[in-house]
Design an enzyme around this catalytic site. Structure first.
Site, PDB file in Angstrom:
ATOM      1  N   LYS A  92       0.849  -1.203   0.000  1.00 54.81           N
ATOM      2  CA  LYS A  92       0.000   0.000   0.000  1.00 54.81           C
ATOM      3  C   LYS A  92       0.879   1.246   0.000  1.00 54.81           C
ATOM      4  CE  LYS A  92      -1.991   2.667   3.242  1.00 54.81           C
ATOM      5  NZ  LYS A  92      -2.105   3.923   2.500  1.00 54.81           N
ATOM      6  N   GLY A 144       7.084   5.088   8.000  1.00 55.68           N
ATOM      7  CA  GLY A 144       6.107   6.152   8.256  1.00 55.68           C
ATOM      8  C   GLY A 144       6.364   6.773   9.612  1.00 55.68           C
ATOM      9  N   CYS A 153      13.041  11.988   6.051  1.00 55.67           N
ATOM     10  CA  CYS A 153      13.261  11.557   7.445  1.00 55.67           C
ATOM     11  C   CYS A 153      14.710  11.779   7.866  1.00 55.67           C
ATOM     12  CB  CYS A 153      12.878  10.094   7.584  1.00 55.67           C
ATOM     13  SG  CYS A 153      13.704   9.059   6.370  1.00 55.67           S
ATOM     14  N   THR A 191       2.223   5.927  14.081  1.00 51.18           N
ATOM     15  CA  THR A 191       1.632   4.840  13.284  1.00 51.18           C
ATOM     16  C   THR A 191       2.402   3.548  13.545  1.00 51.18           C
ATOM     17  OG1 THR A 191       1.267   6.523  11.596  1.00 51.18           O
ATOM     18  CG2 THR A 191       0.749   4.272  10.985  1.00 51.18           C
ATOM     19  N   THR A 197       6.207   7.668  13.704  1.00 47.67           N
ATOM     20  CA  THR A 197       6.438   6.858  14.900  1.00 47.67           C
ATOM     21  C   THR A 197       5.124   6.443  15.555  1.00 47.67           C
ATOM     22  OG1 THR A 197       8.594   7.860  15.193  1.00 47.67           O
ATOM     23  CG2 THR A 197       7.609   6.879  17.158  1.00 47.67           C
TER      24      THR A 197
HETATM   25  P1  NDP Z   1       2.195   7.817   8.321  1.00 47.81           P
HETATM   26  O1  NDP Z   1       2.673   7.004   9.473  1.00 47.81           O
HETATM   27  O2  NDP Z   1       1.004   8.663   8.520  1.00 47.81           O
HETATM   28  O3  NDP Z   1       1.837   6.879   7.090  1.00 47.81           O
HETATM   29  C1  NDP Z   1       2.733   5.968   6.503  1.00 47.81           C
HETATM   30  C2  NDP Z   1       1.946   4.901   5.779  1.00 47.81           C
HETATM   31  O4  NDP Z   1       1.205   4.145   6.736  1.00 47.81           O
HETATM   32  C3  NDP Z   1       0.921   5.457   4.799  1.00 47.81           C
HETATM   33  O5  NDP Z   1       0.804   4.581   3.709  1.00 47.81           O
HETATM   34  C4  NDP Z   1      -0.330   5.470   5.641  1.00 47.81           C
HETATM   35  O6  NDP Z   1      -1.491   5.486   4.878  1.00 47.81           O
HETATM   36  C5  NDP Z   1      -0.165   4.177   6.415  1.00 47.81           C
HETATM   37  N1  NDP Z   1      -0.938   4.120   7.644  1.00 47.81           N
HETATM   38  C6  NDP Z   1      -1.470   5.143   8.381  1.00 47.81           C
HETATM   39  N2  NDP Z   1      -2.130   4.658   9.455  1.00 47.81           N
HETATM   40  C7  NDP Z   1      -2.011   3.306   9.413  1.00 47.81           C
HETATM   41  C8  NDP Z   1      -2.466   2.248  10.250  1.00 47.81           C
HETATM   42  N3  NDP Z   1      -3.170   2.473  11.336  1.00 47.81           N
HETATM   43  N4  NDP Z   1      -2.143   0.983   9.902  1.00 47.81           N
HETATM   44  C9  NDP Z   1      -1.405   0.735   8.815  1.00 47.81           C
HETATM   45  N5  NDP Z   1      -0.957   1.695   7.965  1.00 47.81           N
HETATM   46  C10 NDP Z   1      -1.245   2.955   8.267  1.00 47.81           C
HETATM   47  O7  NDP Z   1       3.449   8.617   7.818  1.00 47.81           O
HETATM   48  P2  NDP Z   1       3.475   9.713   6.692  1.00 47.81           P
HETATM   49  O8  NDP Z   1       2.926   9.148   5.437  1.00 47.81           O
HETATM   50  O9  NDP Z   1       2.897  10.946   7.273  1.00 47.81           O
HETATM   51  O10 NDP Z   1       5.060   9.880   6.468  1.00 47.81           O
HETATM   52  C11 NDP Z   1       5.846  10.737   7.189  1.00 47.81           C
HETATM   53  C12 NDP Z   1       6.573   9.992   8.296  1.00 47.81           C
HETATM   54  O11 NDP Z   1       7.372   8.960   7.738  1.00 47.81           O
HETATM   55  C13 NDP Z   1       7.533  10.893   9.040  1.00 47.81           C
HETATM   56  O12 NDP Z   1       7.409  10.648  10.424  1.00 47.81           O
HETATM   57  C14 NDP Z   1       8.892  10.443   8.544  1.00 47.81           C
HETATM   58  O13 NDP Z   1       9.939  10.690   9.430  1.00 47.81           O
HETATM   59  C15 NDP Z   1       8.660   8.999   8.320  1.00 47.81           C
HETATM   60  N6  NDP Z   1       9.663   8.463   7.406  1.00 47.81           N
HETATM   61  C16 NDP Z   1      10.628   7.619   7.887  1.00 47.81           C
HETATM   62  C17 NDP Z   1      11.628   7.142   7.054  1.00 47.81           C
HETATM   63  C18 NDP Z   1      12.669   6.182   7.541  1.00 47.81           C
HETATM   64  O14 NDP Z   1      13.322   5.584   6.706  1.00 47.81           O
HETATM   65  N7  NDP Z   1      12.863   6.009   8.834  1.00 47.81           N
HETATM   66  C19 NDP Z   1      11.695   7.564   5.647  1.00 47.81           C
HETATM   67  C20 NDP Z   1      10.639   8.453   5.251  1.00 47.81           C
HETATM   68  C21 NDP Z   1       9.666   8.880   6.106  1.00 47.81           C
HETATM   69  P3  NDP Z   1      -2.232   6.885   4.595  1.00 47.81           P
HETATM   70  O15 NDP Z   1      -1.270   7.755   3.889  1.00 47.81           O
HETATM   71  O16 NDP Z   1      -3.372   6.492   3.767  1.00 47.81           O
HETATM   72  O17 NDP Z   1      -2.638   7.421   5.938  1.00 47.81           O
END
Ligand code: NDP
Length: 480
Positions: A173, A226, A282, A230, A228
């Site tokens: 996804k 994503g 990130c 989530t 922290t």
């Molecule tokens: P989110 O945690 O909101 O979302 C990440 C993904 O998880 C999306 O596809 C989202 O779907 C999905 N998601 C949201 N809620 C759920 C759930 N309850 N169960 C399963 N999947 C879920 O992050 P963001 O998209 O806002 O991304 C930004 C974040 O990602 C920042 O905190 C950043 O630091 C981190 N990040 C970390 C990296 C690393 O390598 N450590 C690299 C890049 C980013 P939907 O979009 O539909 O809500």
């Protein structure tokens, strides 16, 4: 208006709900396509297809699997301009960045894992004349891959490429905010006749589609990137099911500049590490600590170079900073700028929304923002903002800056600027961070372990670590 479809069992499918969500171009604020509002029923179909495809895909000679993945890599490269344009319209990042970083990296991810899978090995442990142990690795089954919106195709392929190369089938996804390039990838899969059911892409909301993947009993491994918070929800759901979990989460990265650093390079690279991709990486350094003796000089040079960055239409070549990915995220960033003021911070550059006018008059743009005068432990310096906002702070000693650097709940990436080799080793061993860049930033070798400590995640991606994650290990002990 274009309707994105789910890619399940080798074909395009409308969501079973029949419902769609708006997909917004963040540089114009306008809806430009529709995304399936899928749910657990679509995930169930995708998982069934992935389960059915698993025996053949996992048993396929790796040379053949490798060739299929190389084909995907080649096809993305062939369509680089189309993918780059789609990424920019969907995400808001400058087109030059999509062309030079995001899409080439997606090409490289498939290329890297297509070839890496040909070079795996396992260990054996001899017990002299008594027995021989050997390690057997087999693909874990159907892998669930969930990725964020900041580097859409780049991070999506960083997960699915090792999963597929390891012999797993996948239910994936992308973020519902940036689904377009994952959709284009599914079109390419159909075009090249990629085997049915091996890769399945279900679009929709995190709490519905993401959660259905995480909680599906037939998906034994979850690779998630994503936020922290989530990550916590995912861990809470997956842990009692004893799933394999790889969590790449948020960061609040320190960028530490000692007085003996190469000044010009430190300034120039720090501008990049602060504001690339609108600060939505990130790995961006969001807390800049500068040794007191050069603090004022650094501040002046840093602000001067930051003011030269043009914010505007991501399609224009001279725009260095494009649009923030969504309206909600723009508001979150602005609320942190307000919080910084309330906490006593002084905005020394930027701090405002930008209206580039023309086609972008309703887009989501923010000036690169530099703040000073804040305590190391205030909320602005502890919480992830994930936008074009950095803070500057002076320090006097190594001990002091280590305390500042390690004070957050995060531990993803740190940058260190110094010419002192002993200090480099000392600091690198003490900074709580999965990645430490010394006199550089975002210099990546895909073989190296990638990931964070503390609230920045669990496990490592990259190299053989990612391939191994998607396998189950057995020890076979043979009595001689
Ligand atoms: P989110 O945690 O909101 O979302 C990440 C993904 O998880 C999306 O596809 C989202 O779907 C999905 N998601 C949201 N809620 C759920 C759930 N309850 N169960 C399963 N999947 C879920 O992050 P963001 O998209 O806002 O991304 C930004 C974040 O990602 C920042 O905190 C950043 O630091 C981190 N990040 C970390 C990296 C690393 O390598 N450590 C690299 C890049 C980013 P939907 O979009 O539909 O809500």
């Amino acid at each position: 208006m274009q309707k994105i479809q789910n890619y399940i069992n080798g074909g395009m499918h409308a969501p079973l709900s029949g419902q769609y969500l708006d997909n917004i171009n963040p540089s114009t604020g306008e809806v430009y396509s529709l995304i399936p509002d899928s749910d657990e029923r679509d995930v169930a179909l995708a998982t069934e297809a992935a389960e059915a495809a698993f025996p053949e895909w996992s048993a396929m000679p790796k040379e053949k699997r490798s060739r299929l993945l190389m084909k995907l890599s080649d096809m993305i490269l062939k369509n680089l301009d189309r993918f780059a344009m789609a990424e920019t319209v969907d995400q808001g990042k400058p087109l030059w960045l999509s062309k030079t970083v995001d899409i080439p990296r997606a090409v490289a991810n498939f290329h890297f894992y297509a070839t890496a899978a040909l070079h795996t090995h396992t260990e054996s442990h001899s017990m002299e004349d008594t027995a021989l142990n050997y390690t057997l690795r087999t693909p874990v089954g159907v892998a669930g891959c969930i990725s964020p919106w900041n580097l859409p195709l780049y991070l999506f392929t960083w997960k699915i490429a090792p999963a597929l190369a390891a012999g797993c089938t996948v239910v994936a996804k992308p973020s519902e905010i940036t689904p377009m390039t994952a959709y284009l990838l599914s079109e390419l899969c159909i075009e090249i006749g990629f085997p049915k059911g091996v890769l399945n892409i279900v679009h929709g909301l995190g709490p519905k589609v993401g959660m259905a993947i995480v909680s599906h009993p037939k998906i034994p491994a979850i690779s998630f990137t994503g936020g922290t918070k989530t990550g916590e929800i995912i861990a809470r759901t997956a842990a009692p099911m004893f799933k394999k979990l790889s969590l790449e989460l948020g960061g609040k990265n320190p960028n530490i500049i000692f007085a003996d650093a190469d000044f010009e390079k430190a300034v120039h690279t720090s501008v990049r590490s602060s504001f690339s991709n609108q600060g939505e990486i990130c790995l961006c350094g969001s807390r800049i600590f500068v040794e007191r003796s050069i603090y004022e000089k650094f501040k002046v040079a840093f602000v001067e170079e930051t003011k030269k960055l043009k914010v505007g239409d991501p399609l224009q070549e001279e725009s260095w900073i494009g649009a923030i990915a969504s309206k909600g995220h723009k508001e979150k960033i602005l609320s942190y700028i307000q919080l910084a003021k309330e906490e006593g911070g002084k905005i020394i550059c930027g701090g405002n929304e930008v209206n580039p006018g023309g086609a972008c008059k309703n887009g989501y743009f923010i000036e690169p923002t530099v703040i000073e005068g804040l305590a190391f432990d205030c909320r602005t310096n502890q919480e992830e903002i994930f936008g074009p906002v950095v803070t500057l702070m002076p320090f006097d000693t190594e001990e002091e800056v280590l305390k500042y650097a390690n004070s957050t709940n995060y531990g993803l990436a740190a940058t260190l600027w110094t010419q002192n080799l002993s200090r480099t080793h000392r600091m690198s061993a003490k900074i709580q961070s999965g990645i430490i860049w010394v006199n550089c930033w975002l210099l990546r070798d895909l073989r190296t372990p990638f990931g964070g400590m503390k609230g920045s995640g669990v496990g490592r991606e990259g190299g053989f670590e990612a391939l191994n994650f998607f396998t189950e290990e057995r020890n076979v002990c043979i009595r001689l």
